[in-house]
Design an enzyme around this catalytic site. Structure first.
Site: not given
Length: 312
Positions: A181, A222, A226
């Site tokens: 994302h 996450h 990350d």
């Protein structure tokens, strides 16, 4: 009033048709890059699906972001996806604005060639990273006790190749470092920051990405690492690749005429440029002119104008 609306609609249609012609010509020259980038999106999805078979659920790792940010919970996990969808759709719509708006700076095909190059490079590094070490997923469907945390062995290669789309994409596990994302969000915002024209939109876009980062951690999709790794990796990758790629032509300075062929009614490139960017069809009209003491200055050259004298 109706006459004005009809005239403006006619101009919009002509501009749209001229833009279609231009973009088709560009697509004919660059379709391999577009196709290659789209194919790699599938490869990236296939790799993320593959690592899910290797995922082993376990206790959630200690994480600074989990301590600092309150957990949103499963019922509010949609918030981060909503913000990401807003970023994604806003950028896609912006890349197609040259088909509608008179003022434009980019070519849709060329900007997507650039964006896909950034995405492919980042996703390639991401695949290497999450296959190197599989962390226990912090997301709710990746935790111990969830039926989706482990995938049974596939019955056939076709089952793997189909990726169980879209469920397999939405409920993946194991593809953590670094956030996909954040790759899309940062690439889109950096691209608009360079080629966009609205400064307040640029500032707002960066603010939205920061909020998106916090929401990803707060929704436990996450780990903080990350997101942090994505911030410096994506920015560095885009910075260096952008230096290697040829610069895009700036449409605001009349470069659009370079891509326009002659049409059936023998319209010149300059006339098509008038439809696209609203400038005069006469290329001489693009030169700045000033008048000094009865003389017209054109780009530093003096053009004498005969004055009517002696009784006229």
């Amino acid at each position: 009033m109706s006459l004005y609306i009809g005239r403006e609609a006619s101009k919009l249609w002509k501009r749209f048709c001229a833009e279609i012609t231009t973009e088709i010509n560009l697509l004919a020259e660059n379709w391999k890059y577009i196709l290659g980038g789209l194919i790699f999106q599938y490869i990236h999805g296939l790799a993320a699906r593959g690592v899910h078979y290797l995922h082993r659920p376990g206790p959630t790792l200690q994480d600074v972001g989990f301590f600092l940010l309150p957990e949103l919970g499963q019922d509010k996990a949609y918030i981060s996806e909503t913000v990401f969808t807003f970023i994604f759709l806003s950028f896609v719509l912006w890349t197609f604005h040259p088909f509608i708006f008179k003022s434009k700076k980019i070519y849709t095909v060329l900007i997507w060639c650039r964006v896909l190059a950034f995405l492919v490079a980042c996703q390639f590094l991401r695949i290497i990273t999450f296959y190197s070490t599989q962390l226990p997923g912090p997301n709710y469907h990746c935790r111990e006790g969830s039926k989706l945390a482990r995938l049974p062995r596939p019955d056939s290669a076709l089952e793997v190749l189909l990726i169980n789309f879209p469920r397999g994409v939405l409920y993946g596990c194991g593809d953590l470092i670094f956030s996909s994302h954040m790759i899309f969000s940062l690439v889109f915002v950096r691209t608009y920051h360079k080629y966009g024209t609205r400064s307040f939109v640029k500032q707002f876009a960066w603010l939205i990405v920061v909020i998106q980062s916090l929401l990803i951690v707060a929704s436990r999709k996450h780990y903080t690492v990350d997101v942090v790794v994505a911030w410096y990796t994506v920015n560095l990758v885009v910075f260096f690749i952008d230096k290697k790629l040829p610069e895009l032509p700036d449409r605001s300075n009349g470069a659009a005429a370079l891509f326009l062929p002659l049409t059936k009614d023998n319209k010149t490139k300059e006339e098509n440029h008038k439809q696209l960017n609203g400038n005069s069809g006469d290329s001489a009209d693009w030169r700045p002119r000033t008048q000094i003491n009865g003389k017209i200055m054109e780009e530093g050259n003096v053009v004498h104008v005969e004055a009517a004298i002696n009784g006229v």
